[in-house]
Write a protein that holds these residues in place. Structure first.
Motif, mmCIF file in Angstrom:
data_model
loop_
_atom_site.group_PDB
_atom_site.id
_atom_site.type_symbol
_atom_site.label_atom_id
_atom_site.label_comp_id
_atom_site.label_asym_id
_atom_site.label_seq_id
_atom_site.Cartn_x
_atom_site.Cartn_y
_atom_site.Cartn_z
ATOM 1 N N PRO A 169 -66.661 28.575 5.529
ATOM 2 C CA PRO A 169 -66.816 29.752 4.665
ATOM 3 C C PRO A 169 -68.226 30.292 4.801
ATOM 4 C CG PRO A 169 -66.845 27.727 3.373
ATOM 5 C CD PRO A 169 -66.513 27.324 4.770
ATOM 6 N N TYR A 170 -68.351 31.594 5.072
ATOM 7 C CA TYR A 170 -69.666 32.147 5.399
ATOM 8 C C TYR A 170 -69.678 33.635 5.129
ATOM 9 C CZ TYR A 170 -74.074 30.781 7.635
ATOM 10 O OH TYR A 170 -75.368 30.414 7.867
ATOM 11 N N ASN A 171 -70.863 34.163 4.821
ATOM 12 C CA ASN A 171 -71.029 35.605 4.571
ATOM 13 C C ASN A 171 -69.989 36.130 3.579
ATOM 14 O OD1 ASN A 171 -73.327 36.166 6.241
ATOM 15 N ND2 ASN A 171 -72.009 35.942 8.033
ATOM 16 N N SER A 172 -69.851 35.418 2.467
ATOM 17 C CA SER A 172 -68.767 35.666 1.512
ATOM 18 C C SER A 172 -69.117 36.750 0.497
ATOM 19 C CB SER A 172 -68.426 34.363 0.786
ATOM 20 O OG SER A 172 -68.094 33.345 1.698
ATOM 21 N N LYS A 173 -69.583 37.875 0.979
ATOM 22 C CA LYS A 173 -69.993 38.979 0.104
ATOM 23 C C LYS A 173 -68.804 39.572 -0.647
ATOM 24 C CE LYS A 173 -72.543 43.373 0.153
ATOM 25 N NZ LYS A 173 -73.260 44.354 1.002
ATOM 26 N N VAL A 174 -67.674 39.742 0.023
ATOM 27 C CA VAL A 174 -66.486 40.304 -0.630
ATOM 28 C C VAL A 174 -65.983 39.366 -1.715
ATOM 29 C CG1 VAL A 174 -64.094 41.028 -0.282
ATOM 30 C CG2 VAL A 174 -65.855 41.671 1.378
ATOM 31 N N LEU A 175 -66.000 38.066 -1.458
ATOM 32 C CA LEU A 175 -65.590 37.104 -2.478
ATOM 33 C C LEU A 175 -66.521 37.176 -3.680
ATOM 34 C CD1 LEU A 175 -63.840 34.723 -3.435
ATOM 35 C CD2 LEU A 175 -65.426 33.192 -2.246
ATOM 36 N N ALA A 176 -67.830 37.283 -3.437
ATOM 37 C CA ALA A 176 -68.787 37.381 -4.542
ATOM 38 C C ALA A 176 -68.502 38.611 -5.393
ATOM 39 C CB ALA A 176 -70.211 37.424 -3.998
ATOM 40 N N GLN A 177 -68.201 39.718 -4.769
ATOM 41 C CA GLN A 177 -67.893 40.930 -5.521
ATOM 42 C C GLN A 177 -66.581 40.793 -6.289
ATOM 43 O OE1 GLN A 177 -67.997 43.717 -2.255
ATOM 44 N NE2 GLN A 177 -70.139 44.255 -2.603
ATOM 45 N N SER A 178 -65.668 39.989 -5.766
ATOM 46 C CA SER A 178 -64.367 39.818 -6.409
ATOM 47 C C SER A 178 -64.438 39.000 -7.685
ATOM 48 C CB SER A 178 -63.390 39.155 -5.433
ATOM 49 O OG SER A 178 -63.210 39.935 -4.273
ATOM 50 N N THR A 179 -65.550 38.293 -7.902
ATOM 51 C CA THR A 179 -65.657 37.495 -9.119
ATOM 52 C C THR A 179 -65.884 38.355 -10.355
ATOM 53 O OG1 THR A 179 -68.035 37.128 -8.766
ATOM 54 C CG2 THR A 179 -66.525 35.477 -7.879
ATOM 55 N N LYS A 180 -66.056 39.675 -10.172
ATOM 56 C CA LYS A 180 -66.099 40.553 -11.335
ATOM 57 C C LYS A 180 -64.793 40.448 -12.133
ATOM 58 C CE LYS A 180 -69.050 43.908 -8.919
ATOM 59 N NZ LYS A 180 -69.121 45.278 -8.347
ATOM 60 N N ASP A 181 -63.718 40.194 -11.411
ATOM 61 C CA ASP A 181 -62.415 39.952 -12.040
ATOM 62 C C ASP A 181 -62.021 38.517 -11.710
ATOM 63 O OD1 ASP A 181 -60.005 40.153 -13.279
ATOM 64 O OD2 ASP A 181 -59.071 41.441 -11.762
ATOM 65 N N PHE A 182 -62.767 37.587 -12.284
ATOM 66 C CA PHE A 182 -62.671 36.173 -11.902
ATOM 67 C C PHE A 182 -61.260 35.630 -12.041
ATOM 68 C CE2 PHE A 182 -63.277 31.612 -13.181
ATOM 69 C CZ PHE A 182 -63.685 31.149 -11.938
ATOM 70 N N GLU A 183 -60.594 35.937 -13.134
ATOM 71 C CA GLU A 183 -59.297 35.327 -13.389
ATOM 72 C C GLU A 183 -58.249 35.729 -12.361
ATOM 73 O OE1 GLU A 183 -57.988 35.257 -17.440
ATOM 74 O OE2 GLU A 183 -60.028 35.185 -18.202
ATOM 75 N N SER A 184 -58.400 36.910 -11.751
ATOM 76 C CA SER A 184 -57.429 37.321 -10.735
ATOM 77 C C SER A 184 -57.562 36.493 -9.461
ATOM 78 C CB SER A 184 -57.594 38.801 -10.401
ATOM 79 O OG SER A 184 -58.788 39.032 -9.670
ATOM 80 N N LEU A 185 -58.709 35.839 -9.276
ATOM 81 C CA LEU A 185 -58.904 34.976 -8.110
ATOM 82 C C LEU A 185 -58.175 33.648 -8.238
ATOM 83 C CD1 LEU A 185 -62.728 35.293 -7.325
ATOM 84 C CD2 LEU A 185 -60.848 36.073 -5.886
ATOM 85 N N LEU A 186 -57.871 33.261 -9.465
ATOM 86 C CA LEU A 186 -57.399 31.905 -9.728
ATOM 87 C C LEU A 186 -55.882 31.810 -9.590
ATOM 88 C CD1 LEU A 186 -59.713 31.112 -12.775
ATOM 89 C CD2 LEU A 186 -60.163 30.844 -10.328
ATOM 90 N N THR A 187 -55.416 31.878 -8.362
ATOM 91 C CA THR A 187 -53.997 31.716 -8.088
ATOM 92 C C THR A 187 -53.649 30.229 -8.070
ATOM 93 O OG1 THR A 187 -54.428 31.772 -5.715
ATOM 94 C CG2 THR A 187 -53.901 33.865 -6.795
ATOM 95 N N PRO A 188 -52.376 29.877 -8.211
ATOM 96 C CA PRO A 188 -52.008 28.458 -8.212
ATOM 97 C C PRO A 188 -52.466 27.738 -6.945
ATOM 98 C CG PRO A 188 -50.166 29.802 -8.964
ATOM 99 C CD PRO A 188 -51.217 30.757 -8.469
ATOM 100 N N HIS A 189 -53.016 26.543 -7.115
ATOM 101 C CA HIS A 189 -53.380 25.612 -6.041
ATOM 102 C C HIS A 189 -54.677 25.941 -5.306
ATOM 103 C CE1 HIS A 189 -49.515 23.958 -6.853
ATOM 104 N NE2 HIS A 189 -48.844 24.961 -6.287
ATOM 105 N N HIS A 190 -55.079 27.209 -5.228
ATOM 106 C CA HIS A 190 -56.304 27.574 -4.500
ATOM 107 C C HIS A 190 -56.679 28.999 -4.873
ATOM 108 C CE1 HIS A 190 -53.690 29.909 -1.851
ATOM 109 N NE2 HIS A 190 -52.945 28.821 -1.679
ATOM 110 N N LEU A 191 -57.908 29.395 -4.515
ATOM 111 C CA LEU A 191 -58.319 30.776 -4.744
ATOM 112 C C LEU A 191 -57.424 31.747 -3.986
ATOM 113 C CD1 LEU A 191 -62.228 30.762 -4.418
ATOM 114 C CD2 LEU A 191 -60.868 30.594 -6.503
ATOM 115 N N LYS A 192 -57.334 32.966 -4.488
ATOM 116 C CA LYS A 192 -56.718 34.028 -3.705
ATOM 117 C C LYS A 192 -57.433 34.089 -2.361
ATOM 118 C CE LYS A 192 -56.087 37.966 -5.779
ATOM 119 N NZ LYS A 192 -56.411 39.308 -6.379
#
Length: 451
Positions: free
Chosen positions: A308-331
């Motif tokens: 995992p590297y250069n995770s700028k899009v993932l960092a921006q996605s944490t504005k809506d943190f709960e939407s990242l939390l899919t079952p078993h692993h992150l979206k």
């Protein structure tokens, strides 16, 4: 380097050693040409790309690195690894990644992007790292270090413990503040999110300090719980020693219901982290931290791995943190993986020691020395947990910092995640000065909290 030339001097026949000794005495240890900054990056990584071009050369220009960081969200994946094709790419996958594909074949994916090596460090840290390459030494059977300047301690390592110490003291700022969220996700169960303010200070990286030959505080770590309301106001303070055997870690907690500060018993090794429902233990902060003394460490060398590297899009996605939390692993869509060279370390529990993990594997980014993948094995030598640290180059530091840590429990099919989030328009606030020591005094711990 002087350290390695000195070893050579001791090995050559005495009849010929006088010539080499005269050469050693005629030069300063810091005037010898160093590969750091030429064939190697200032942190000790191979500056060149791979022969097939899949791993690029290190970008030496900060202006160019900053420019590429600004456009990361415009990149598109080269391809995606999933449950149907992972065997075609397993030469660049770790056993933990393969286990995630096999456990979640229809949902776990790794979008693979063009690799970009953007990591860098301040100029003063480069100079200190060159000095460390000749001066720094392991002590206490590798469980501590001495004679170190405020830089990477072993940029051209020879042993597993030297590589591990580069991770333990990886550049993460002089001091920083940020807001993190965390949650534990169990299959088919509701979850709640904890929001915490975190302050970190590293006296080790005070730029104008002299070489350390004794013990110092390596890190101050202060957390304050902001939500949910039932636990808001609680706080934890940790003083981490540079040499754990000289000075054991000290920890304090402020209990908001009791309104008092109390000293905790030793907090380390496999002490469970309660917020994670025991999925993560204390020495898994940064994927591994604290004293390495319970394990025998082996350096397996370098390999090319999709990390995992250069995770700028993932960092921006944490504005809506709960939407990242899919079952078993992150979206998986906002995640980003790239092919990089990593150092591989393997740890095996010593016969006279105990830990819930009998074996561990760490994969460290060669540019930043930060562990980005870790694998933990149970007492049957079966893979139990897989940890993934998503990182991002931050120009204002400058350097690579983690933006999310995800701890997977393969037995329970649950995971615990901690992520940096945007708070009032800010991601993380870096400072080039250390706060006063009184800021991290346990007497004032209650003063830092709010109900």
């Amino acid at each position: 380097m002087i350290r390695k030339i000195t070893v050579l001097y001791k090995m050559i026949p005495k009849a010929h050693s006088s010539c080499l000794l005269a050469l050693l005495l005629s030069v300063s240890s810091y005037t010898i040409s160093s590969p750091l900054g030429t064939s190697l990056t200032p942190t000790g990584a191979n500056a060149n790309g791979s022969s097939d071009g899949k791993i690029p050369a290190w970008i030496s220009s900060k202006e160019e690195a900053d420019k590429r960081q600004q456009t990361l969200e415009q990149d598109v994946p080269l391809f995606t690894i999933n449950g149907s094709n992972y065997k075609e790419h397993q030469q660049h996958l770790t056993q933990g990644q393969i286990a995630l594909f096999e456990q979640y074949p229809s949902t776990f994916e790794m979008p693979i992007y063009q690799s970009k090596r953007l990591h860098r460090i301040p100029e003063w840290l480069k100079e200190a790292t060159i000095k460390n390459d000749t001066d720094a030494k392991l002590i206490d059977d590798g469980n501590g270090i001495t004679n170190v300047w405020p830089g990477i301690p072993f940029p051209t390592p020879d042993t597993a413990l030297e590589v591990l110490w580069n991770h333990l003291i990886a550049w993460r700022s002089i001091s920083a503040k940020g807001t993190f969220v965390e949650a534990t996700i169990h299959p088919e169960q509701p979850f709640y999110v904890i929001k915490t303010n975190v302050e970190i200070a590293m006296p080790y990286y005070q730029p104008d300090r002299a070489a350390v030959t004794d013990n110092i505080i390596l890190t101050y770590y202060l957390t304050r719980i902001l939500s949910p309301s039932r636990i808001a106001g609680g706080a934890t303070l940790v003083h981490d020693s540079m040499n754990p055997k000289m000075g054991q870690r000290q920890s304090w907690i402020y209990n908001v219901s009791q309104r008092r500060v109390r000293r905790l018993p030793f907090l380390g090794y496999d002490t469970p982290n309660m917020n994670s429902d025991d999925i993560r233990v204390v020495d898994e902060v940064n994927l591994f931290n604290g004293s390495p003394d319970r394990y025998n460490w082996e350096l397996k060398g370098k390999k090319n791995v999709y990390i995992p590297y250069n995770s700028k899009v993932l960092a921006q996605s944490t504005k809506d943190f709960e939407s990242l939390l899919t079952p078993h692993h992150l979206k998986t869509e906002p995640t980003r993986y790239e092919l990089h060279r990593v150092w591989e370390l393997e740890a095996t529990i010593k016969q006279d020691q105990h830990h819930i993990y009998t074996q561990r594997k760490l994969y460290l980014d060669e540019d930043s020395w930060i562990a980005l993948i870790a694998e933990q094995y149970d007492h049957t030598d079966s893979l139990w947990r897989v940890s993934i640290s998503h990182s991002q180059y931050m120009p204002e530091l400058p350097g690579v910092m983690k933006v999310a840590d995800v701890f997977h429990d393969l037995h329970s099919k649950s995971y615990f995640v901690q992520s940096l989030i945007e708070d009032n328009g800010r991601w993380i606030e870096f400072s080039n000065t250390l706060p006063d020591k009184s800021h991290f005094n346990p007497v004032g711990l209650r003063r830092h909290t709010t109900r």
